[in-house]
Design a protein around this motif. Sequence first.
Motif, PDB file in Angstrom:
ATOM      1  N   UNK A   2       0.825  -1.205   0.000  1.00 10.38           N
ATOM      2  CA  UNK A   2       0.000   0.000   0.000  1.00 10.38           C
ATOM      3  C   UNK A   2       0.859   1.254   0.000  1.00 10.38           C
ATOM      4  N   UNK A   3       1.963   1.239   0.742  1.00 11.94           N
ATOM      5  CA  UNK A   3       2.816   2.423   0.826  1.00 11.94           C
ATOM      6  C   UNK A   3       3.392   2.769  -0.539  1.00 11.94           C
ATOM      7  N   UNK A   4       3.823   1.736  -1.295  1.00  9.33           N
ATOM      8  CA  UNK A   4       4.369   1.998  -2.630  1.00  9.33           C
ATOM      9  C   UNK A   4       3.267   2.529  -3.542  1.00  9.33           C
ATOM     10  N   UNK A   5       2.071   1.939  -3.430  1.00 10.71           N
ATOM     11  CA  UNK A   5       0.949   2.441  -4.231  1.00 10.71           C
ATOM     12  C   UNK A   5       0.650   3.895  -3.852  1.00 10.71           C
ATOM     13  N   UNK A   6       0.713   4.182  -2.548  1.00 11.66           N
ATOM     14  CA  UNK A   6       0.462   5.548  -2.096  1.00 11.66           C
ATOM     15  C   UNK A   6       1.476   6.506  -2.682  1.00 11.66           C
ATOM     16  N   UNK A   7       2.748   6.093  -2.710  1.00  9.51           N
ATOM     17  CA  UNK A   7       3.781   6.954  -3.281  1.00  9.51           C
ATOM     18  C   UNK A   7       3.503   7.202  -4.760  1.00  9.51           C
TER      19      UNK A   7
END
Lengths: 339, 489
Positions: free
Chosen positions: A289-294
């Motif tokens: 999720x964090x990579x998608x958020x970035x």
Amino acid sequence: MNGSVLSARTLRNLLPALSLLVLLAAIFYLQPRAISYVGFNLMLNLAIPIAFATIAQMCVITVNDLDLSIGTYVGFVACIGATLLSGGIGALPFIKDLQASGALPATLPWIMNTPLAGVLVLLMGIGVYALLGALIHLRNLPSIVVTLGMSFVWLGLSVLVLPVPGGQAPGWIKSLMTLKTPFIPFPIIAAVVIAVAAHILIMKTSYGAVLRGAGGNPKAIERAGWSLLKVKMAMFALAGFFGMLAGLSLVGLTTSGDANIALRYTLLSIAGVILGGGEFVGGRISPIGAVIGAATLTLAGSFLSFMRIPPDWQIGAQGAILIIVLALRTLIDRAEKRR
Amino acid sequence: MASAATPIISLNGVEKSFGAVRALRGVDLACHAGECIGLVGHNGAGKSTLMNLLAGVFPAEGRIEVDGKDIASRYSVATAQAHGIRCVFQELSLCPNLTVAENARIMHASLRGFGWRKRAGKLILDKLDEVFPGHGISASDIVGDLPIARRQMVEIARAFSVTTAPARLVILDEPTSSLDAHLASQLLAYVRSFVAKGGCVVLISHLLGEILAAGDRVVVMKDGKVVVERPAADFNRTSLVAAMGSVAHDEGANAATADTKRSETEPRVRVAADRQAGGPELIAHQGEIVGLAGLGGQGQSEMLIRIFDAAGKNARNVTVVGGVALVAGDRQTDGVFPLWSIAENITISSLRRMRRGPLIDGAATEAMAEDWKQRIGIRTPDMNNPILSLSGGNQQKALFARALGSDAQTVLMDDPMRGVDIGTKQEVYGMIRAEAEAGRTFLWYTTEMDELKHCDHVYVFRDHHIVAELSRSELTEEKVLHASFAEVA
């Protein structure tokens, strides 16, 4: 009853990916040509360093802390990457000044030119992060204060290394970051690799469970015989490691260093973690999720450009996107609770 | 090898103090293989301290022998685990953000390498199947999503699960507090089979029926000491309650006698009875000291907060006349402003009366602080010193001064004497009495029997309900204990 709770959880987990898809659809609607090999390369290039910085921030958030120095740390790494890592100590501007004035000979000995100096400094940076974790745990200090102080330290060090923007990124990083991969643009492959690697490291390994548990119930971890000090140091060292990767990938894209290059990364990384489904306390995080958020935050910039929103307004508009996604999440949570 | 007669762990004259409070004053206890020890005692008897000590959470003075070897100085969580000593703590020690399998891994350091998740899941599920057949828990459930009973089940199963280190002594602290009768009986049956196979269980419970049914030996604690230790068969409910209470009546001197007639006038505080559970309503008149008794955490604090919130508002079921002040029990989190001076801490509730325009009247606050320094005897050279320069007891006095100095007619006290030395206690008791005679009303939650003797009227709480109402002449320790401990579940 079990099924409905599960679906709310799945919905929650899917929210980051859904917001990314909505954004992509909107970009496609505005500018169909952007959804292409070249378009993705251009739009998502900068997502790689931001993704690394977001993973770094996520490590710190996992243990209920916050890193306000990640932006200047990434800038520091970029400065080191553009000087020490490419040309050794001899690449530092003030050494060059000394050479120009004749105080130092024009050809320097091997020890002054080896990139090992850069490797050493970068390793020390990770060590400093681990020590910060130890300091925060042992003295029970608020991480916000410690890292806020550190942000000035990193910035000061970067200015010492590179008083004015300049330097030269090492060739191998440059060629890696501009890699032309067949069919799928390099940034997308890189993002997937980062996400999967971080997921395995934090979510799948057996020690990763302990690391996350320390965010959920530190007392329980301690009672089970684990050292919270080691956990904090490990998480901060990981943050230092991923922050370093962020700085190196950034300098590979920009090809030269600048102390102020990544100041925005501090807030972008926090936003990325939260956008990706993470929470500030309780060890609830998601590397994928964090990579998608970035990626979402990066694409939001392009999207706003396509909307012809002037750059002055873009930060505000990015904030608006963040608020919308978080509001959706709260709505899902509330619906879940009401059930 | 330890012979069968060597206890798994034995404590000899173990003492533990937290600041001024002596939680354990010389405890002797031996846990042998193949027995279940029921541990009972009133609040503050030292049960939880004892179990933390057995788990190696903190060190203590005295002799601790594990398998016959004295290791008091080196005893830690790791040693306890290596020797198969496990604990199920009262407040849950699971990580809510992890899955059931991951929580099993936290406990077992040996679950690592490829496939650890699968092995951890199998380990915990097998044990759950064994202890609680038909539990309905899956290894991939996130613990935070499970209802509290299932979390408790996971924690219990985890304590009994075995990887490299054996499980020889399992300490269960109120394990059935959130389990229903069916699950509780499953657990007790498992405890008996575990003991029959040569394990040892220390069972702490306030359900005396459980203690009598599952225990081989009953250990009664009081005031940090083991006072009675006998086979469970020698006890019945009544004799067990008697053993907990009627030991050493040292402070019988001030036993109040005359039952003051309850006033017929409109009460200051009235909380209507719970419609479902029934029971008496709570009433406090002017000039009364009303005690809220029972075991810790049975809803007394919540009741005080309800009354506090209802003051000056039109709340349902709660009527409060006049202002209300609260003396917090947990000084560090709810009571003091740690960075402020003593004077500032005392005057904060009364600032409205000490204003000059929009500013604080310095002379008035100073006068009030000095006044209270004299009246309550706060031992400090200067009231402008930081509050943390005071001892715990004197900090508590400052908090009393804050409440008594305000114009509130009713003072709510949330077990305020925790960790206060006996001299200070006596001073404060006297002051409460004097203030009550002057017309103030006190609602006093306390877990100490001696403090209840200062009350005009006592309500006993159990499970968030008032289960008994005792006037001053009816008040005996035995009656309070009887009401506090539930009928056999």
